[in-house]
Write an enzyme that holds these catalytic residues in place. Structure first.
Site, PDB file in Angstrom:
ATOM      1  CB  SER A 206      43.361  93.531  51.988  1.00 18.37           C
ATOM      2  OG  SER A 206      44.538  94.037  51.368  1.00 18.37           O
TER       3      SER A 206
ATOM      4  CB  VAL B 105      35.398  86.805  52.097  1.00 20.43           C
ATOM      5  CG1 VAL B 105      34.167  86.413  51.277  1.00 20.43           C
ATOM      6  CG2 VAL B 105      36.452  85.715  52.050  1.00 20.43           C
TER       7      VAL B 105
ATOM      8  CB  ALA C 215      35.176  94.922  50.444  1.00 18.24           C
TER       9      ALA C 215
ATOM     10  CG  LEU D 125      29.943  93.609  52.978  1.00 18.98           C
ATOM     11  CD1 LEU D 125      29.274  92.672  51.983  1.00 18.98           C
ATOM     12  CD2 LEU D 125      28.943  94.644  53.479  1.00 18.98           C
TER      13      LEU D 125
ATOM     14  N   GLY E 104      38.643 100.866  39.658  1.00 16.00           N
ATOM     15  CA  GLY E 104      39.448 100.139  40.636  1.00 16.00           C
ATOM     16  C   GLY E 104      38.750  98.957  41.265  1.00 16.00           C
TER      17      GLY E 104
ATOM     18  CD  GLU F 104      42.804  91.451  42.792  1.00 13.02           C
ATOM     19  OE1 GLU F 104      43.910  92.029  42.892  1.00 13.02           O
ATOM     20  OE2 GLU F 104      42.066  91.236  43.779  1.00 13.02           O
TER      21      GLU F 104
ATOM     22  CG  ASP G 250      38.909  87.740  43.798  1.00 12.86           C
ATOM     23  OD1 ASP G 250      39.861  87.849  44.595  1.00 12.86           O
ATOM     24  OD2 ASP G 250      37.844  88.375  43.909  1.00 12.86           O
TER      25      ASP G 250
ATOM     26  CE  LYS H 191      36.837  88.318  47.084  1.00 12.09           C
ATOM     27  NZ  LYS H 191      36.029  89.337  46.386  1.00 12.09           N
TER      28      LYS H 191
ATOM     29  N   GLY I  68      36.177  98.075  45.794  1.00 12.20           N
ATOM     30  CA  GLY I  68      36.612  99.464  45.820  1.00 12.20           C
ATOM     31  C   GLY I  68      37.677  99.694  46.868  1.00 12.20           C
TER      32      GLY I  68
END
Length: 512
Positions: free
Chosen positions: A268, A300, A302, A304, A356, A359, A370, A374, A493
């Protein structure tokens, strides 16, 4: 019930190797070898000729190896003097595995995937009987792999989880909670055999259980990948996967070493995929050479299915002409709420931190870096050679706040309020703020154009209607024209990201 096929394993064997030329194909050579060793009262196992290497291999008990070498040196003294035999020597500490298998090629593929390459292979095609010789350091691992293939035993997959913060600890709990169901449903036995942070690494050959946190707390091993590699080799562990849940710039330097030592990778961590294009491509060459896999769907979006979708479109020959959207779940949450609520920016930002979504240092999100990473990852999935320095990034952090200590920044979030309140007020009516990543330009060239900007969009547009921490990705292609493929859903998350990492682990495990 189907009978299980037994695998016979003979340990403490040695290979006596001849290397030479011309004479190896002569009639009677095998007979001379067998006769000489029999007279010396040495039991002979397999005799195998390797035409490519101009060699012959003979299997004997390890205790007889020195005697066998001397015996054959005497027998072939004339050939040695003439140069027909260049050398006779022994390879000790090997084992013989004998078994019956229908799909021998699949077994060889699985062995190779685990860096096991038989020193001798003897196959009786009519009986589907196979004997392979491997080093003693790999015999149990080879046996486990072969048993899983021919007896349909659950395939054991050994996981090393690096980083046990919010995502890492959630992932561990998900694996432990679902391991029994996965074993029954997918015939996979997932074992977490190592858990590490930046300081210490804990090992458990049998696999950690729900008390893993206590085990990590009392771990005595210094956290380094050499110890992980050694642990996996000493314990002959097969089907190895390292799971990187860190955001560490330093840890990604281990990726090549791990792949070269038999580990697949799931990550991740976005850092590696945004290093220089030369490092990016060099690592892919190592993966291909070593037959290893590297999955990073959560880099990129999470959980999905974005990267997979783009890969499939690109590999199928579809001309992707642009990718645009809200790439950051944390910034989505912040601006979705800030745009419609009568709250200070700092209040909403603190909510995102507490949940959460950001970062550990929220400046990583607010800087736009970030989102930029991505965007660069997606560009490289299209074989573009863009570097991070090519991206036009709009930072949301005033310069005087960018270099102070993290704790000082977190205590002074209210210093951001005036700037963002001004941006909010100066919008057109029925508009909202969104931080958008945009890959555009002629994507058939070497490089595309990459922009990360805070823009104001109509509240009734696709970007403007986002809720909570959802992300949205619009993929424009030649075939679909002005109607993009839209992928939208939870983009941040720990639970969502961990579930995405878990999905990568399962996909990789099933294909191993």
């Amino acid at each position: 019930m189907k009978n299980k096929t037994a695998i016979k394993i003979l340990k403490n064997r040695s290979i006596i190797k001849f290397e030479g030329k011309d004479f190896l194909g002569e009639v009677g050579i095998d007979g001379r070898i067998f006769k000489a060793l029999t007279y010396a009262r040495i039991s002979v196992g397999v005799i195998s000729q390797q035409a490519i290497e101009n060699g012959i291999s003979v299997l004997v008990n390890e205790s007889d190896s020195e005697k066998a070498v001397n015996c054959l040196i005497d027998e072939f003294e004339k050939e040695r003097k003439s140069g027909k035999v260049s050398q006779i020597f022994s390879i000790n500490n090997v084992s013989v595995l004998g078994f019956v298998a229908q799909d021998f090629n699949k077994i060889m593929s699985e062995l190779a995937r685990n860096n096991i390459f038989p020193l001798i292979l003897n196959q009786i095609a009519a009986e589907n009987r196979i004997n392979i010789v491997v080093t003693s350091l790999q015999d149990e691992k080879a046996k486990n792999i072969i048993e899983a293939e021919i007896n349909s035993k659950p395939k054991t997959v050994h996981l090393a989880v690096i980083g046990h913060g919010k995502v890492g600890s959630t992932l561990i709990e998900q694996v432990l909670q679902n391991s029994k169901e996965i074993r029954n449903r997918k015939n996979l036995d997932l074992k977490i055999i190592a858990v590490a942070n930046s300081r210490k690494i804990a090992f458990n050959k049998k696999g950690f259980n729900e008390n893993w946190e206590q085990d990590v707390l009392v771990a005595e091993h210094e956290s380094n990948m050499d110890s992980l590699i050694q642990f996996s080799q000493v314990n002959q562990l097969e089907n190895l996967i390292v799971v990187d849940n860190t955001a560490s710039v330093d840890f990604v330097k281990n990726y090549t070493l791990l792949a070269e030592n038999g580990f697949d990778l799931v990550s991740s961590n976005k850092i590696f995929n945004t290093l220089s294009i030369s490092e990016y491509r060099d690592f892919r060459r190592v993966l291909n050479k070593r037959n290893k896999k590297y999955l990073y769907e959560t880099n990129v979006g999470a959980g999905l299915p974005l990267i997979d979708t783009i890969k499939l479109l690109h590999l199928s020959g579809e001309n992707i002409t642009g990718i645009k959207g809200v790439f950051s779940g944390s910034l989505s949450y912040i601006f979705n709420n800030f745009s419609v609520r009568d709250e200070k920016f700092s209040t909403v930002l603190k909510e995102a931190i507490d949940q959460g979504f950001t970062e550990p240092d929220p400046r990583e999100d607010l800087s736009g870096n970030d989102v930029a990473r991505k965007l660069l990852i997606l560009a490289r999935e299209l074989d573009l050679s863009n570097e991070f320095s090519d991206i036009n990034v709009e930072s949301l952090i005033p310069e005087h706040l960018s270099k102070i200590e993290q704790s000082e920044f977190l205590n002074g979030l209210n210093l951001l309020d005036a700037h963002f309140e001004e941006l909010k007020k100066n919008q057109k009516e029925n508009h909202v703020l969104r931080l958008v990543g945009d890959l555009h330009g002629d994507l058939q060239q070497e490089k595309g154009e990459l922009d990360v900007q805070l823009i104001s969009v109509p509240s009734n547009s696709a970007l403007g209607q986002l809720k909570d921490s959802d992300s949205i990705f619009e993929i424009y292609t030649e075939s679909y024209g002005e109607n993009p493929i839209v992928i939208m859903g939870a983009g941040a998350g720990a639970k969502v990201t961990a579930r995405g990492v878990f999905g990568d682990i399962l996909r990789l495990s099933e294909n191993k």
